[in-house]
Structures are given as C-alpha cells and as structure tokens.
Design an enzyme around this catalytic site. Structure first.
Site, short mmCIF file in Angstrom:
data_model
loop_
_atom_site.label_atom_id
_atom_site.label_comp_id
_atom_site.label_asym_id
_atom_site.label_seq_id
_atom_site.Cartn_x
_atom_site.Cartn_y
_atom_site.Cartn_z
N CYS A 12 1.09 -1.18 0.26
CA CYS A 12 -0.08 0.40 0.02
C CYS A 12 0.76 1.09 0.08
CB CYS A 12 -0.73 0.19 1.65
SG CYS A 12 -1.90 1.15 1.50
N CYS A 15 0.22 3.60 2.93
CA CYS A 15 0.52 2.97 4.41
C CYS A 15 2.04 3.20 4.26
CB CYS A 15 0.25 0.95 3.72
SG CYS A 15 -1.67 1.39 4.17
N ASP A 392 30.50 20.15 -21.95
CA ASP A 392 31.85 20.76 -22.18
C ASP A 392 32.21 20.08 -23.55
OD1 ASP A 392 34.69 20.72 -21.03
OD2 ASP A 392 34.39 18.34 -20.75
N ASP A 585 31.99 14.45 -18.21
CA ASP A 585 32.92 13.93 -17.84
C ASP A 585 34.39 14.28 -16.83
OD1 ASP A 585 34.75 14.38 -20.37
OD2 ASP A 585 35.51 12.47 -20.18
N ASP A 589 34.50 19.61 -14.37
CA ASP A 589 33.12 19.66 -14.45
C ASP A 589 31.93 18.80 -13.20
OD1 ASP A 589 34.16 19.36 -17.46
OD2 ASP A 589 33.68 17.67 -18.09
#
Length: 691
Positions: A12, A15, A392, A585, A589
């Site tokens: 639930c 719940c 970048d 990457d 960065d």
C-alpha cells in the site's frame, strides 16, 4: 548513520507514506524514508540503531499495516499472492451462487455474508485496528464503511462486490508492482558471485569484496567480470549490454579497460584490478538503481500530500451528504445514505497513490535498460523540462584523444622543445600531457625536474635544469609575462616558455565524436531551444568545433570556476518552468554538474567525481543517449499526467453523479478499482522503451 531495512508485504503506497511519517517521529531517528517501489526503509541515526529502536520501528509500522513486516533480510510475496487469488476465486463463486439462488430475508443475508467475510475480514480488521491506533482515514476505513453501510440498506450483492473488486484491484496492484520490481531487479543480476584471483602462483576463487587493488584476476569465457581492471594477458570479446545497453560485443586486448558486471564471451584473460569492489562500476550502478526511488519528484510528493488531506475531506463530505439533504429537503435518509456510501467507494485514492510512483519507477527502469542511469524521480521530471543543454568540449563532444600534430620551436631543435614540454608534463595525467609524453616517445630523465605545479585551467610550471619553465595556454603565458605567438593551425596550442623567454609551441588536435552532430540535431528535434559549449580551449578552436556541430553558442577560454559562473548566468536567463542540463565527463566538470538543474555525466569509465555529482549517467558514452533520455522522461511525464487526469476526472464525474443519485454502487466500484487497474496498466508502459 544510515541503516536500510527490508519491508516485506508492503503493498500500500498510502500506508508507506504514513509509516514514513510515523517512524520519522520516533526518538533517535534523524530522518526516515520508506521506498514503496523497492520495499525498503532508510533511516538516519546518530548512532547504530539499538534493538529497542528497531522494535519501536516495527511496532509503528504494524500499527499502520499489520501484514507489513520490517526485517533486515528480504522476503517474498508469491505465496501471499497465491493465497489471495484462491480466496478471491472462492468468494467470487459463493457470491455468484448467492446471487443466483432465489433466497429472501435472513437466508439471503447469510448467503452473501459468507463470501463477504471471506473476502473482507482482513479489510474490516485493519480498519478497526487502525481506528484504535488513531489511523482513521485510509482505504480500509472507506471500504469497510461503504460495504457495511451497503449491508445496512440491504444492498447485499453490492456490499460483497465492493470488497471483492477492491481485493482484485489490490492483487492486481501487487502483481504490477512486483513486475516493476523484477524488471529493476534484473539489473541486480550483474552483481558478480565470485572472483578468480592469482595469489602466489595459485588460482583462488573468493568473494569479489575480498580482492585488493593491484591483484591479478583470471576471467574465463562465460564468466562475469567481477571488478574494474586492465587486461594484462589474452584477448576476448566482452558483452556490456547489462550496463550500457549496447547489444554488440566489444573486442578487448592487452592494455584495454574492462568494467565489472560485463561478461567475458570468448577468451580467457588475466587483468590487473584497478579499484575495490565498493568503488567498482557495478557497485556504483547498483547503488544508483537501488536508491533511485528515494528522490521523489515534485509531482509525486504533491500526490502524497494530496492523498493525506483528500480522504478526510471526502469522508466529511459523505457524512454531510447523508445528513444535510434529508434534513433540508425533508426526504428519506435511506436514499441519501446510499448515495453517501457510493461517494465513499469512489473516493478511494489508490489509483493516484500507486500509479504515480509506479510510473516514475517504470521510467527509471526503462532508462536503465538502455544504459541510462537516472538517480531519482525528481531528476526524471527535471529532464523532461530541459530547454537549454550546455556541453563541455573535451571528452564530451570530442573523443579526448589528443595527438601532437605540429611542433614549432623558436631558436632550438623541435626535439629539444618537445623534451622540455614532456618533462614538465611528466607528472600529469591530463590528456594533453599524456599526448605530449606519447609524442616524445623516449626516455625522460626526471632527475632534471626539481619541482612541478599543475595549475587547473592554465597548464603546468616546473623547474627544469634550474630554469623556471611554463607549459600551458595563452592565460599562463600572460600570467608569466611572456609575449607568445599564435598558431594558424587548428587545434589546441600549448606554449612553452623558460625564465620569461618564449621558446615555441606545440599544436595538439582532438577529434569530434562520430555521433556528436547527430546528437545535437536530435536534441533540436526534441524541442531543445539552445545548445551551448563551454570550454577552456582557445576561441579559434572552440568556435570551429561549435560551428561544425551546429551549436548555437560557444564560450571559450574558461576556467573551472568561470564555467560555473557561466552556467549560473544561463540559469537566470532560461525560460520559467524550464530546466538547464549540463553534460560533462571530467573531474573539472563536477562543480558545474552539481550546479545545473540536470547534471549528465558521460560514460561508465568517466571521473568518479563527475558521476557522483551528476543526476544522470550515460553508461555507453554516446551523445545520442541524451535525446533517448529526454524521450523516456517526457513519455514518463505524459503517463503521469494521463493517470492524474484519468483518475481525478472519472472520480469527479462519478462523485457528482453519485451525489445526484444517477450513479449506483456498481459505478462506484468501476470508478475505484477499474480506474486503479487502468492507471496501473498505463503506468507499466513506462517500463518499455525502444532501443
């Protein structure tokens, strides 16, 4: 301290929200999160949780749902689902028989009471128990009042139908959530079971967590690679589909990196371990997926709050509907009580409470199958609103594989200039430094270097043969007070100066990624209005790359902190209710990734800092994954909006019709259970995304 518990039989969503609030109020608990989709509870405490605290957590959860158990180990729902199915079938048969038999009076009452108690005893008991514990307004209460009320006004078939179809809906919900969980759990199969290690000439099979960095792995064909490593012997083909979504195998040979979680397909290899299991790619992936449901989207959080106040308001409205019209209009109470009971059945918020988080979880699961890791529902929602994408350059739009293409010396041999530059760069791991060292190709006498300093965004300074040497970009030359010369060739220019005298420069070129141009076009087709590149490279080179790729703008010669400032300025200029994504990457960065609305890290083997700071990780390092991620996010948000509109609209219509006497209990059952099933089926569409 963070502690994770398993929530067995948590079916639930409403719940789950109540349990989260109840546990958060316990002493010693700093924060608590109940993740309905992954069936986990994550608590934060200052010290290690005591058995007494664990008992309090269990008690608090049992008060809300007696069937839910908080454990330190997992459980299964299959047996419970089978029992529920058998109970539903028996009750349905008895209900149909009672309906067909020509019974009247008490015989008819008893005939329908048997299937009613069989199918609804747990709902009635939960409602009574929750009322005693102060948890009044939930779906158990609504169903109990509506069905008991139907019995009181002699609507026996309808009374049984309310609970019968409610239980069918609950079972369907359990099966749907289970399927969603299993689709994500399929990712967990990438966890390696063992590692073969070569120790003292002997081959040992041990737990991957026991392997140390630098040890030699032996991986046979068909086995899963247990840790990130570098091949030292042999060659093979590797299946990375579970991690990157890439269907084609990758050929690997000596010197190539292999990532944990992928499968060795053809040849036996030996490999040197690069990182511990806790820091490996597979461990990071599993951690991201397992915790993705902890970060709720604004829409999801709103629905949780909405359900908290919605149910009490509906119950009060039903009471008023049953009492006020008969008193004001001088009519019979029976008719208006029936309308009020219909009103209660319709009002159950299950369709909203379960379908919205299930939609987000499905979207995250569908993305993970395509090699796109999304850290949370809030990130998925933000991605769907992206209007501006900032890139970048090096390693993101380009391959980051630098090669020396020209050496221009002033008053010395080119080989000597290259020798000085290579010595200055000999302690750096920057791609430009590595390319210079590679171009040098010979022995470097590092004893000539007495000191060295790497200046982020500028280059390096070193003392070589007693001379102060500067190797870097235009800004480093300006800082050193050296008059430098520009180069007509395309590429990155690395200047060299010693003791204030300009000695020459080296030209280094990078290659644009093959899919970069296609990726930019795909983003524009997907509605991205602005694409911008931020780079520390010189203006000539940066603008050349931007022009070739069709980017709208390029900002060049930026230091890491200037990239952050540039992104902050763009955030102020972006349209309202739209978001900005930054794609990078490298370790430089990380600050920008964290500052953007949506930070996207490229590649499973990218910088750990970048992946940690990012909200989304593209595992296969392909830029075309950006548009794929946006399509998945927008599809998920469409499904979420459809479910919200579908649920509220149908419920509103039936509520009004019920209040006016045009809709009976059967309409109410459809508006509750039928809408919930439709919403769940729609939510499950988010699991599937075309590769």
């Amino acid at each position: 301290m963070k502690t994770i518990y398993k929530m067995v039989n948590l079916d639930c969503a409403n719940c789950a929200a109540k349990m989260e609030r109840a546990v958060s109020k316990l002493p010693e608990i700093q924060s608590a999160q109940v993740q309905f989709i992954t069936q986990k509870m994550v608590i934060e405490t200052e010290n290690t949780p005591t058995p007494e605290l664990f008992a309090q957590i269990q008690k608090a959860c049992r008060r809300i749902d007696a069937d839910c158990k908080v454990t330190q180990r997992g459980g299964t729902m299959n047996k419970e689902q089978k029992k529920d199915l058998v109970r539903i079938l028996i009750a349905a048969v008895l209900w149909i028989i009672a309906w067909l038999l020509p019974l009247e009076g008490y015989y008819k009452l008893i005939a329908f009471l048997v299937p009613y108690l069989l199918i609804g005893y747990d709902v009635l008991w939960s409602a009574i128990r929750n009322i005693l514990h102060g948890q009044v307004f939930d779906e158990n209460f609504l169903m109990a009042v509506a069905s008991v009320g139907a019995f009181c006004v002699a609507q026996y078939p309808e009374a049984v139908a309310v609970l019968l179809f409610y239980q069918i809906g609950e079972l369907f919900q359990s099966l749907a959530v289970g399927k969603s969980r299993r689709s994500i759990a399929a990712l967990m199969d990438i966890r390696p079971d063992f590692a073969r290690v070569l120790r003292a000439g002997n081959e040992l099979t041990i737990d991957p967590q026991m392997v140390e960095v630098g040890e030699t792995l032996i991986v046979k064909p068909g086995e899963r690679i247990p840790l990130d490593a570098v091949i030292t012997k042999g060659e093979t083909a590797v299946d990375t589909s579970a991690l990157t979504g890439e269907s084609l195998p990758c050929d690997k040979r000596v010197g190539d990196n292999i990532i944990s979680g992928s499968i060795n397909l053809s040849g036996m290899i030996e490999a040197k371990v690069k990182s511990s299991f806790a820091e490996s790619t597979v461990s990071r992936v599993l951690d991201l997926v397992e915790n993705s449901s902890a970060k709720k989207a604004r829409t999801e959080a709103f629905i949780t709050r909405f359900a908290k106040y919605y149910t009490p308001c509906v119950v009060i409205s039903a009471v008023l509907l049953a009492v006020l019209p008969p008193l004001i209009l001088k009519q019979s109470f029976g008719e208006w009580v029936t309308r009020a009971l219909t009103f209660l059945v319709v009002s159950c918020p299950c369709a909203l409470v379960i379908s919205v988080p299930l939609s987000f979880f499905g979207g995250i699961g569908g993305a993970s199958k395509s090699g796109i890791l999304i850290k949370g529902a809030n990130d998925l929602e933000a991605l769907s609103k992206v209007d501006t994408v900032v890139f970048d350059k090096t390693g993101t739009l380009t391959l980051g594989r630098f090669e020396v293409t020209a050496v221009h010396a002033q008053e010395m041999p080119e080989a000597e200039l290259l020798d000085i530059a290579a010595l200055a760069e000999s302690y750096s791991n920057h791609p430009i430094a590595l390319s210079i060292i590679k171009a040098h190709g010979g022995h470097l006498d590092k004893s000539r270097v007495s000191s060295i300093e790497e200046i982020s965004g500028f280059g390096v300074t070193a003392v070589i043969d007693g001379k102060k040497v500067f190797v870097g970009n235009d800004k480093l030359m300006h800082r050193a007070g050296v008059h430098w010369k520009d180069c007509h060739l395309p590429g990155t220019t690395v200047h060299i100066a010693a003791d204030g005298e300009y000695m020459g420069h080296i030209v280094i070129s990078d290659t644009i990624k093959p899919d970069a141009k296609e990726a930019i076009l795909a983003l524009k087709r997907n509605g991205v209005q602005k694409t911008i590149m931020l780079t520390g490279d010189n203006k000539k080179n940066g603008e050349a790359v931007a022009k070739e790729l069709g980017l709208d703008e390029a900002k060049t010669q930026l230091l890491p902190d200037e990239k952050v400032s540039a992104v902050e300025a763009l955030l102020l200029d972006k349209p309202k209710n739209k978001t900005l994504a930054f794609v990078g990457d490298g370790i430089n960065d990380a600050p920008v990734l964290a500052r953007a609305d949506v930070g996207i890290a490229m590649g499973a083997l990218g910088s750990d800092a970048a992946i940690e700071a990012a909200d989304i990780v593209l595992m296969d390092d392909r830029l075309t994954g950006l548009s794929k991620a946006m399509q998945i996010s927008r599809k998920t948000m469409r499904i979420v909006r459809q479910n919200i509109v579908l649920s509220l609209l149908i419920k509103a219509v039936v509520l009004v019709l019920g209040a006016l006497g045009f809709a009976n209990m059967w309409f109410a059952v459809f508006a509750d259970v039928g809408v919930m099933i439709l919403a769940i089926l729609n939510a499950m569409r988010a699991l599937y995304s075309q590769k």
